[in-house]
Design a protein around this motif. Structure first.
Motif, PDB file in Angstrom:
ATOM      1  N   UNK A 287       0.835  -1.194   0.000  1.00  0.00           N
ATOM      2  CA  UNK A 287       0.000   0.000   0.000  1.00  0.00           C
ATOM      3  C   UNK A 287       0.876   1.253   0.000  1.00  0.00           C
ATOM      4  N   UNK A 288       1.980   1.217   0.723  1.00  0.00           N
ATOM      5  CA  UNK A 288       2.895   2.360   0.777  1.00  0.00           C
ATOM      6  C   UNK A 288       3.584   2.564  -0.571  1.00  0.00           C
ATOM      7  N   UNK A 289       3.959   1.478  -1.225  1.00  0.00           N
ATOM      8  CA  UNK A 289       4.631   1.594  -2.517  1.00  0.00           C
ATOM      9  C   UNK A 289       3.738   2.241  -3.570  1.00  0.00           C
ATOM     10  N   UNK A 290       2.452   1.990  -3.485  1.00  0.00           N
ATOM     11  CA  UNK A 290       1.513   2.538  -4.461  1.00  0.00           C
ATOM     12  C   UNK A 290       0.652   3.638  -3.846  1.00  0.00           C
ATOM     13  N   UNK A 291       1.188   4.359  -2.878  1.00  0.00           N
ATOM     14  CA  UNK A 291       0.413   5.371  -2.154  1.00  0.00           C
ATOM     15  C   UNK A 291      -0.128   6.453  -3.075  1.00  0.00           C
ATOM     16  N   UNK A 292       0.685   6.913  -3.998  1.00  0.00           N
ATOM     17  CA  UNK A 292       0.241   7.992  -4.883  1.00  0.00           C
ATOM     18  C   UNK A 292      -0.929   7.545  -5.761  1.00  0.00           C
ATOM     19  N   UNK A 293      -0.839   6.326  -6.281  1.00  0.00           N
ATOM     20  CA  UNK A 293      -1.911   5.814  -7.138  1.00  0.00           C
ATOM     21  C   UNK A 293      -3.177   5.489  -6.343  1.00  0.00           C
ATOM     22  N   UNK A 294      -3.004   5.047  -5.099  1.00  0.00           N
ATOM     23  CA  UNK A 294      -4.149   4.641  -4.283  1.00  0.00           C
ATOM     24  C   UNK A 294      -4.790   5.797  -3.527  1.00  0.00           C
ATOM     25  N   UNK A 295      -4.196   6.987  -3.590  1.00  0.00           N
ATOM     26  CA  UNK A 295      -4.733   8.104  -2.806  1.00  0.00           C
ATOM     27  C   UNK A 295      -6.104   8.561  -3.296  1.00  0.00           C
ATOM     28  N   UNK A 296      -6.508   8.138  -4.479  1.00  0.00           N
ATOM     29  CA  UNK A 296      -7.846   8.499  -4.965  1.00  0.00           C
ATOM     30  C   UNK A 296      -8.942   7.700  -4.260  1.00  0.00           C
ATOM     31  N   UNK A 297      -8.596   6.561  -3.647  1.00  0.00           N
ATOM     32  CA  UNK A 297      -9.557   5.762  -2.892  1.00  0.00           C
ATOM     33  C   UNK A 297      -9.607   6.272  -1.459  1.00  0.00           C
ATOM     34  N   UNK A 298     -10.806   6.319  -0.898  1.00  0.00           N
ATOM     35  CA  UNK A 298     -10.939   6.786   0.488  1.00  0.00           C
ATOM     36  C   UNK A 298     -11.682   5.758   1.324  1.00  0.00           C
ATOM     37  N   UNK A 299     -11.361   5.751   2.616  1.00  0.00           N
ATOM     38  CA  UNK A 299     -12.053   4.922   3.594  1.00  0.00           C
ATOM     39  C   UNK A 299     -12.540   5.881   4.671  1.00  0.00           C
ATOM     40  N   UNK A 300     -13.841   6.013   4.801  1.00  0.00           N
ATOM     41  CA  UNK A 300     -14.450   6.952   5.752  1.00  0.00           C
ATOM     42  C   UNK A 300     -13.910   8.369   5.550  1.00  0.00           C
ATOM     43  N   UNK A 301     -13.695   8.761   4.306  1.00  0.00           N
ATOM     44  CA  UNK A 301     -13.229  10.097   3.986  1.00  0.00           C
ATOM     45  C   UNK A 301     -11.733  10.310   4.117  1.00  0.00           C
ATOM     46  N   UNK A 302     -11.001   9.250   4.450  1.00  0.00           N
ATOM     47  CA  UNK A 302      -9.548   9.336   4.639  1.00  0.00           C
ATOM     48  C   UNK A 302      -8.888   8.634   3.459  1.00  0.00           C
ATOM     49  N   UNK A 303      -7.827   9.210   2.880  1.00  0.00           N
ATOM     50  CA  UNK A 303      -7.131   8.520   1.783  1.00  0.00           C
ATOM     51  C   UNK A 303      -6.658   7.128   2.217  1.00  0.00           C
TER      52      UNK A 303
END
Length: 96
Positions: free
Chosen positions: A31-47
């Motif tokens: 998840x950390x390695x792909x943080x930039x790509x995954x930042x568009x997904x949110x969980x309870x309003x948090x990236x």
């Protein structure tokens, strides 16, 4: 337990441990390695990367502990490694 059955038990337990470790690596590092790509997904309003770093990985490990306990009990029952309840032994322990 005969050697082939013991080998099958060991192989199954080793496979399960590898799966648990793989899930741990996935939620901790991938998840950390792909943080930039995954930042568009949110969980309870948090990236998602922030959530996984702060709460998600911990929750995942706790859930894995419970799954491990349930699955381990099932595997032990399958291979006959569960101690049998003997009422006489219980009475002896109480009477001593």
């Amino acid at each position: 337990m005969n050697p082939e059955r013991a080998k099958a038990y060991f192989r199954l337990r080793t496979t399960l441990i590898c799966i648990y470790l793989g899930i741990g690596v996935l939620v901790s590092f991938v998840v950390v390695l792909f943080a930039e790509n995954l930042s568009s997904f949110t969980v309870m309003g948090i990236p998602l990367p922030y959530y996984m770093g702060s709460q998600g990985a911990i929750v995942t490990f706790i859930v894995l502990l419970f799954f491990n306990a349930i699955i381990s009990d099932a595997v032990d029952k399958k291979f006959g490694l569960v101690p049998k309840d003997d009422p006489e032994e219980k009475d002896q322990a109480v009477n001593q």
